[in-house]
Design a protein around this motif. Structure first.
Motif, mmCIF file in Angstrom:
data_model
loop_
_atom_site.group_PDB
_atom_site.id
_atom_site.type_symbol
_atom_site.label_atom_id
_atom_site.label_comp_id
_atom_site.label_asym_id
_atom_site.label_seq_id
_atom_site.Cartn_x
_atom_site.Cartn_y
_atom_site.Cartn_z
ATOM 1 N N ARG A 1 -1.541 -1.273 -6.321
ATOM 2 C CA ARG A 1 -0.881 -1.481 -7.618
ATOM 3 C C ARG A 1 -1.631 -2.530 -8.424
ATOM 4 N N ASP B 1 8.471 -9.900 -16.061
ATOM 5 C CA ASP B 1 7.558 -11.042 -15.936
ATOM 6 C C ASP B 1 8.335 -12.341 -15.793
ATOM 7 N N ARG C 1 -2.388 -15.725 -6.695
ATOM 8 C CA ARG C 1 -3.536 -16.497 -7.175
ATOM 9 C C ARG C 1 -3.565 -16.651 -8.689
HETATM 10 C C1 FAD Z 1 -10.876 -9.595 -1.912
HETATM 11 C C2 FAD Z 1 -9.763 -10.198 -1.096
HETATM 12 C C3 FAD Z 1 -9.682 -9.932 0.268
HETATM 13 C C4 FAD Z 1 -8.684 -10.526 1.040
HETATM 14 N N1 FAD Z 1 -8.660 -10.294 2.387
HETATM 15 C C5 FAD Z 1 -7.712 -10.886 3.149
HETATM 16 C C6 FAD Z 1 -7.668 -10.669 4.553
HETATM 17 O O1 FAD Z 1 -8.506 -9.986 5.136
HETATM 18 N N2 FAD Z 1 -6.671 -11.263 5.264
HETATM 19 C C7 FAD Z 1 -5.732 -12.061 4.673
HETATM 20 O O2 FAD Z 1 -4.853 -12.574 5.380
HETATM 21 N N3 FAD Z 1 -5.754 -12.293 3.346
HETATM 22 C C8 FAD Z 1 -6.712 -11.732 2.576
HETATM 23 N N4 FAD Z 1 -6.731 -11.955 1.232
HETATM 24 C C9 FAD Z 1 -5.735 -12.862 0.655
HETATM 25 C C10 FAD Z 1 -4.397 -12.167 0.403
HETATM 26 O O3 FAD Z 1 -4.572 -11.092 -0.488
HETATM 27 C C11 FAD Z 1 -3.433 -13.192 -0.185
HETATM 28 O O4 FAD Z 1 -3.518 -14.393 0.513
HETATM 29 C C12 FAD Z 1 -1.987 -12.728 -0.140
HETATM 30 O O5 FAD Z 1 -1.831 -11.550 -0.859
HETATM 31 C C13 FAD Z 1 -1.079 -13.811 -0.722
HETATM 32 O O6 FAD Z 1 0.202 -13.309 -0.885
HETATM 33 P P1 FAD Z 1 1.108 -13.820 -2.083
HETATM 34 O O7 FAD Z 1 2.423 -13.150 -1.875
HETATM 35 O O8 FAD Z 1 1.057 -15.278 -2.205
HETATM 36 O O9 FAD Z 1 0.424 -13.247 -3.410
HETATM 37 P P2 FAD Z 1 0.227 -11.732 -3.859
HETATM 38 O O10 FAD Z 1 0.171 -10.845 -2.688
HETATM 39 O O11 FAD Z 1 -0.918 -11.728 -4.809
HETATM 40 O O12 FAD Z 1 1.578 -11.380 -4.621
HETATM 41 C C14 FAD Z 1 1.921 -11.965 -5.843
HETATM 42 C C15 FAD Z 1 2.986 -11.088 -6.485
HETATM 43 O O13 FAD Z 1 3.475 -11.726 -7.657
HETATM 44 C C16 FAD Z 1 3.509 -10.791 -8.728
HETATM 45 N N5 FAD Z 1 3.357 -11.589 -9.953
HETATM 46 C C17 FAD Z 1 2.301 -12.352 -10.305
HETATM 47 N N6 FAD Z 1 2.559 -12.993 -11.463
HETATM 48 C C18 FAD Z 1 3.806 -12.638 -11.833
HETATM 49 C C19 FAD Z 1 4.638 -12.992 -12.931
HETATM 50 N N7 FAD Z 1 4.247 -13.862 -13.865
HETATM 51 N N8 FAD Z 1 5.858 -12.433 -12.999
HETATM 52 C C20 FAD Z 1 6.287 -11.548 -12.042
HETATM 53 N N9 FAD Z 1 5.545 -11.193 -10.987
HETATM 54 C C21 FAD Z 1 4.330 -11.741 -10.880
HETATM 55 C C22 FAD Z 1 2.348 -9.832 -8.436
HETATM 56 O O14 FAD Z 1 2.515 -8.586 -9.069
HETATM 57 C C23 FAD Z 1 2.446 -9.727 -6.916
HETATM 58 O O15 FAD Z 1 3.366 -8.735 -6.531
HETATM 59 C C24 FAD Z 1 -7.729 -11.386 0.434
HETATM 60 C C25 FAD Z 1 -7.800 -11.648 -0.935
HETATM 61 C C26 FAD Z 1 -8.817 -11.075 -1.689
HETATM 62 C C27 FAD Z 1 -8.902 -11.420 -3.147
#
Ligand code: FAD
Length: 441
Positions: A28, A120, A158
């Motif tokens: 997504r 948002d 991020r």
């Molecule tokens: C290229 C790449 C490879 C990676 N490989 C690995 C790996 O091998 N192993 C590993 O453990 N980690 C890996 N990661 C890291 C991993 O993707 C993240 O650490 C993880 O997704 C963090 O989860 P999170 O829930 O904090 O953020 P996210 O999964 O990014 O979720 C954030 C959510 O917030 C929503 N959102 C954002 N802003 C708003 C807003 N203003 N209003 C409403 N909704 C919003 C987004 O739509 C999303 O659903 C990788 C990252 C990258 C960039």
């Protein structure tokens, strides 16, 4: 999602999500990283299972690969290929959409959680310096709304706008530290050749900080449905291309060509995707810097260089810390800084590992105040790698998989082996079994 799950034990929870969430495992827009290889290290997998029992078993039943380390993880580091030993830790190999979907599916069945999609989060509300809610906006209608809450958790990943939101409220933004390896990622999905058994190993070719040609690494990860997720990484000047030719060329330029040879036998599915993550970036969420009533978790708190595969595991470990501290402190806003302290600490090992490794490369920008300590640590790691006994392998893997803290490397047995052991025998060629080797024809 995990934070919402944990908080639902204490209150009704509303998740604000900007995307329309797919009902099947699918990528997504809001998570562009989901096109890239995502491994879940065993420390993170155990954390996930402690929050959502048997979740990893469920994902494995849907095709995710349990990859025993170092048994089915062929690793090339400076000097050659490491030995294959009986399982000490493991990683879960599956697509990011599959894992995320499984977590979301559990959450959807939680009656204390409402997910408001296509909405948002655009800011915070405060009273007397305390965060009291969020400002949200429907993406379709543009309708704005205030949502009052006993506790607000920034889990927006991020791209978190927390600094801007605090500035809008005339509050000081939270200070950050950034160490940027300036890497570029390219990932392509392949159908594995028919001959490949379901136990085909992962192949990891690590970068070498002392290599004159700069930073290049590659990972071939078996995932669900007989697929390989293959990622090439390179620093400025070594960026892997995303066209078919350039992607294979990047695999050929690695310190060993085996990934390119394997890809010759596999069928590419769709084009490669590129990604330029910005940095290792950590918010310094100290008591004075974080307003009461607010918590920050996951990538919104700390972003890691993805090459080490730790971001999801740290998010899960942070949710475990949140669960444990909520039992002690509840939702009382005066105590949120104590909870935050533990959430942030859950990322300490991963932060130390990622930044101390990245600082060894001249292409990295950011704090150089630690360079002396980092080089000393590198010497120690080289010493460990040279000795390479089973005890050292077990300790290194326990730390790498975030199963144990870095201090495990200071255990007497490990130190003794580092002094006495080695040099370990490295293989010049990847140690495939004869069955695995059939893939080359
Ligand atoms: C290229 C790449 C490879 C990676 N490989 C690995 C790996 O091998 N192993 C590993 O453990 N980690 C890996 N990661 C890291 C991993 O993707 C993240 O650490 C993880 O997704 C963090 O989860 P999170 O829930 O904090 O953020 P996210 O999964 O990014 O979720 C954030 C959510 O917030 C929503 N959102 C954002 N802003 C708003 C807003 N203003 N209003 C409403 N909704 C919003 C987004 O739509 C999303 O659903 C990788 C990252 C990258 C960039």
């Amino acid at each position: 999602m995990l934070a919402a799950h944990v908080l639902s034990e204490h209150a009704d929870v509303t998740v604000i999500e900007r995307d329309t969430l797919p009902t099947i495992p699918h990528g997504r827009r809001g998570t562009p990283q989901d096109r890239h290889t995502h491994v879940l290290v065993s420390g993170g997998a155990r954390a996930l299972d402690s929050l959502m029992p048997s979740l990893t078993a469920e994902v494995t039943a849907r095709g995710a690969r349990h990859i025993p380390l170092p048994t089915d993880y062929l690793q090339h580091s400076a000097g050659g290929w490491l030995r294959r030993l009986p399982e000490m830790q493991y990683i879960l190999g599956c697509s990011r959409p599959l894992l995320e979907w499984a977590i979301r599916d559990r959450l959807r069945r939680n009656t204390a959680v409402v997910i408001r999609e296509d909405t948002d989060a655009v800011g915070l509300t405060t009273e007397h310096g305390r965060v009291t809610g969020a400002r949200i906006q429907d993406r379709a209608t543009g309708k704005a709304e205030l949502l009052h809450a006993a506790l607000v958790v920034d889990a927006t990943g991020r791209t978190s706008h927390l600094g801007q939101w605090l500035t809008e409220l005339s509050m000081a933004p939270i200070p950050e530290v950034a160490i940027d390896p300036r890497l570029f990622y390219a990932t392509r999905i392949y159908r594995a050749p028919k001959l490949v058994s379901t136990r085909f190993p992962a192949v990891n070719i690590q970068a070498d900080p002392d290599a004159p040609q700069g930073r290049r690494s590659g990972l071939l990860m078996p995932i669900e449905d007989g697929l390989w997720s293959v990622t090439m990484t390179g620093s400025r000047g070594n960026e892997p291309g995303t066209s078919a030719d350039k992607f294979i060329a990047a695999a050929r330029r690695l310190p060993h060509p085996v990934i390119a040879d394997l890809l010759d036998a596999a069928e590419p599915l769709g084009p490669a995707a590129g990604f330029r993550p910005d940095a290792n970036r950590k918010k310094l969420l100290t008591r004075g810097a974080t307003p009461p009533g607010l918590l920050v978790i996951g990538d919104a708190a700390t972003v890691f260089n993805p090459v080490y595969g730790h971001g999801m595991a740290v998010a899960a470990l942070g949710a475990v810390a949140l669960r444990d501290e909520l039992i002690r402190y509840g939702l009382n806003p005066q105590h949120t800084w104590k909870i935050q302290r533990k959430i942030s600490a859950a990322g300490d090992t991963a932060w130390r590992m990622a930044t101390s490794q990245d600082l060894l490369y001249t292409s990295t920008t950011g704090s150089s105040g630690r360079l002396f300590g980092v080089r000393l640590q590198h010497r120690f790691q080289q010493r460990l790698a040279r000795a390479g006994t089973d005890a050292i392998a077990a300790a290194s893997l326990a730390v790498y998989t975030l199963s144990e803290p870095v201090s495990r490397l200071g255990a007497p047995r490990v130190l003794l082996d580092a002094l006495r052991g080695g040099p370990q025998e490295l293989h010049a060629e990847p140690p495939f079994t004869s069955t695995e080797r059939q893939v080359f024809g």
